[in-house]
Write a protein that holds these residues in place. Structure first.
Motif, PDB file in Angstrom:
ATOM      1  N   THR A 243       0.811  -1.220   0.000  1.00  0.00           N
ATOM      2  CA  THR A 243       0.000   0.000   0.000  1.00  0.00           C
ATOM      3  C   THR A 243       0.842   1.267   0.000  1.00  0.00           C
ATOM      4  O   THR A 243       0.372   2.317  -0.431  1.00  0.00           O
ATOM      5  N   SER A 245       1.680   2.868   2.625  1.00  0.00           N
ATOM      6  CA  SER A 245       1.176   3.769   3.667  1.00  0.00           C
ATOM      7  C   SER A 245       0.993   3.005   4.963  1.00  0.00           C
ATOM      8  O   SER A 245       0.552   1.846   4.955  1.00  0.00           O
ATOM      9  N   SER A 248      -3.097   2.834   6.040  1.00  0.00           N
ATOM     10  CA  SER A 248      -4.059   2.010   5.323  1.00  0.00           C
ATOM     11  C   SER A 248      -4.719   1.014   6.282  1.00  0.00           C
ATOM     12  O   SER A 248      -4.090   0.496   7.211  1.00  0.00           O
ATOM     13  N   SER A 250      -5.592  -2.021   5.764  1.00  0.00           N
ATOM     14  CA  SER A 250      -4.983  -3.342   5.677  1.00  0.00           C
ATOM     15  C   SER A 250      -3.644  -3.409   6.403  1.00  0.00           C
ATOM     16  O   SER A 250      -3.086  -4.496   6.564  1.00  0.00           O
TER      17      SER A 250
END
Length: 494
Positions: A243, A245, A248, A250
């Protein structure tokens, strides 16, 4: 209590054994045991780097998207985290040698099943089973070695296993690239068959016999909390690379749930007389210091192993096979130095050796944070060779010290904790590099600047590992002084 591993202090409290002498030779049967266990270590470590190289090829052949086929790697790592938590219980239940042999057979059979997988879903399922087997095989092998070698020989014997830990991932991309260039992806799994058959034959012949003992029932809730917690944390951290990040869903949700599960397991284990894993091992100063330093050393080592291939491919524009060749110097440096690192560990103590080793890793990695993208190739290869040598005296002495700090019967749980700490630390190191690389564009950095910062961050992890190793060195000095004066309260910390 074995007289060759510990002496008793006041009130029967274990104290540090005397330092080994130059004539303290390792018996031939211990080296045979080490040679057998290395087969399992090579299989487990080589398999990861081989399969990661072939993910895109496998996905194209099975008609799966990259997002789906990534689970071939992720499922393996998550399953490995679960089985690490039950390794100690199984080793006591069936015997550590039987556990290693059974895990080796399971790993080999699931490798065959992976090779003949008709769909991506089948392959992912088999990789789950393969990861479960690997999570049992690696710590079980280390337990066998630790029990056979004893604390005074731990460094030299673990140095042999370290060759697989450092060397196999380094040569994996080269071997995988050559295999994919000439054969189909199925051979990435089929290569495990000869290793498995040879390892099984040698294991049946040379490994010491072991028997299990009556145990309480498996703490299923403990497995869910500990295994699920470790897997969730590792998964969440690995999602940072996907991602780009840390915010996020997840990423932070699995990490939060995983930490909550681990907190629940810790509370449960402290209240139980016979927990799934004996968390009271962390009350032993030498073990606590060694595993803490190993966490940061694992972060630096796995982070560097992931970052280097990207560094060559992105900044230097090298192909897959050439990248593998460029990485050989790192693996060769580790292979050359690990046996000497083991001898130094047995002679001077793992803490002192790890302090110097991790400083040397930082000194070798930090120049990569300043070199331009078109830096001299010979200079880069020299730095990688030095970094590999430094890893040989930076990471494995911490493992040896952790195992030497506990009693023989505590080794199954100790090996599980050491591997868990290394895995989680490795996930942190990889995530740290991934965040820096993924956020480069947002901050307007050039690719070269992003890699420079990533190498600097990993060098920082090595410095942190060196500082933590200094604590271990102080613990070992204290234990040695208490042993020399016959004092109580020292643990076996060499």
């Amino acid at each position: 209590m074995r007289s060759d591993t510990q002496t008793s202090g006041i009130g029967g409290v274990p104290v540090a054994a005397p330092a080994p002498t130059a004539s303290d030779k390792i018996p031939a049967h211990v080296w045979r045991t080490a040679g057998v266990v290395v087969f399992g270590a090579v299989m487990g470590m080589l398999d990861t780097s081989l399969v990661n190289i072939g993910l895109r090829t496998i996905g194209n052949d099975l008609g799966a998207s990259l997002a789906t086929i990534q689970w071939v790697a992720s499922a393996y790592l998550l399953a490995l985290g679960v089985s690490l938590t039950v390794c100690g219980w199984l080793a006591r239940r069936v015997g550590v040698t039987r556990l290693w042999l059974g895990a080796l057979v399971a790993f080999t059979l699931t490798s065959v099943a992976c090779a003949f997988a008709p769909t991506a879903g089948w392959l992912i399922g088999m990789r789950v089973l393969q990861g479960l087997a690997a999570g049992l095989m690696i710590p079980a092998g280390q337990t066998i070695l630790g029990q056979a070698a004893g604390p005074q020989r731990m460094g030299r014997v673990m140095g042999v296993v370290g060759i697989a830990v450092v060397g196999a991932p380094a040569i994996g991309p080269t071997i995988g690239g050559l295999m994919l260039a000439h054969w189909s992806w199925e051979w990435l799994f089929l290569i495990n068959i000869p290793f498995g058959l040879i390892g099984l034959a040698l294991g049946l012949r040379y490994l010491p016999e072991s028997s299990g003992m009556p145990m309480q029932r498996l703490d299923v809730l403990g497995v869910v909390l500990a295994g699920g917690g470790v897997s969730a944390v590792v998964y969440g951290l690995s999602e940072i690379g996907t991602t780009g990040s840390v915010t996020s869903l997840s990423v932070w949700l699995p990490v939060v749930l995983g930490l909550a599960g681990l907190a629940g397991f810790l509370t449960r284990a402290l209240r139980s007389e016979r927990p799934l894993l004996d968390v009271r091992l962390f009350a032993i100063p030498g073990f606590r210091a060694a595993t803490t330093a190993g966490f940061f050393a694992g972060g630096a080592m796995f982070g560097v192993m992931v970052l280097l291939p990207l560094y060559f491919q992105v900044l230097h524009g090298t192909g897959l096979i050439r990248t593998g060749v460029d990485l050989l110097s790192y693996g060769v440096g580790g292979i050359v130095m690990l046996p000497l690192g083991g001898r130094l560990t047995d002679r001077f103590g793992g803490g002192r050796v790890a302090v110097v080793g991790n400083l040397a890793i930082a000194a070798a990695v930090l120049p990569l944070a300043f070199l331009p993208a078109d830096a001299n190739g010979i200079l880069i290869q020299f730095l990688l060779f030095v970094a590999g040598m430094a890893t040989g005296v930076g990471a494995m002495p911490l493992v040896s010290s952790a195992y030497a700090a506990v009693r023989r019967e505590q080794l199954p749980d100790a090996t599980a904790f050491v591997n868990i700490m290394q895995r989680v630390g490795g996930a942190v190191g990889v995530a740290l590099a991934a965040v820096i690389l993924s956020r480069a564009a947002a901050f307007g950095w050039s690719p070269a600047a992003a890699y420079h910062l990533a190498f600097a961050a990993l060098a920082g992890l090595s410095l942190t590992a060196s500082a933590a190793s200094l604590v271990l060195r102080n613990q070992q000095r204290r234990a040695s002084r208490l042993a020399a004066t016959g004092g109580a309260g020292a643990t076996l910390d060499r």
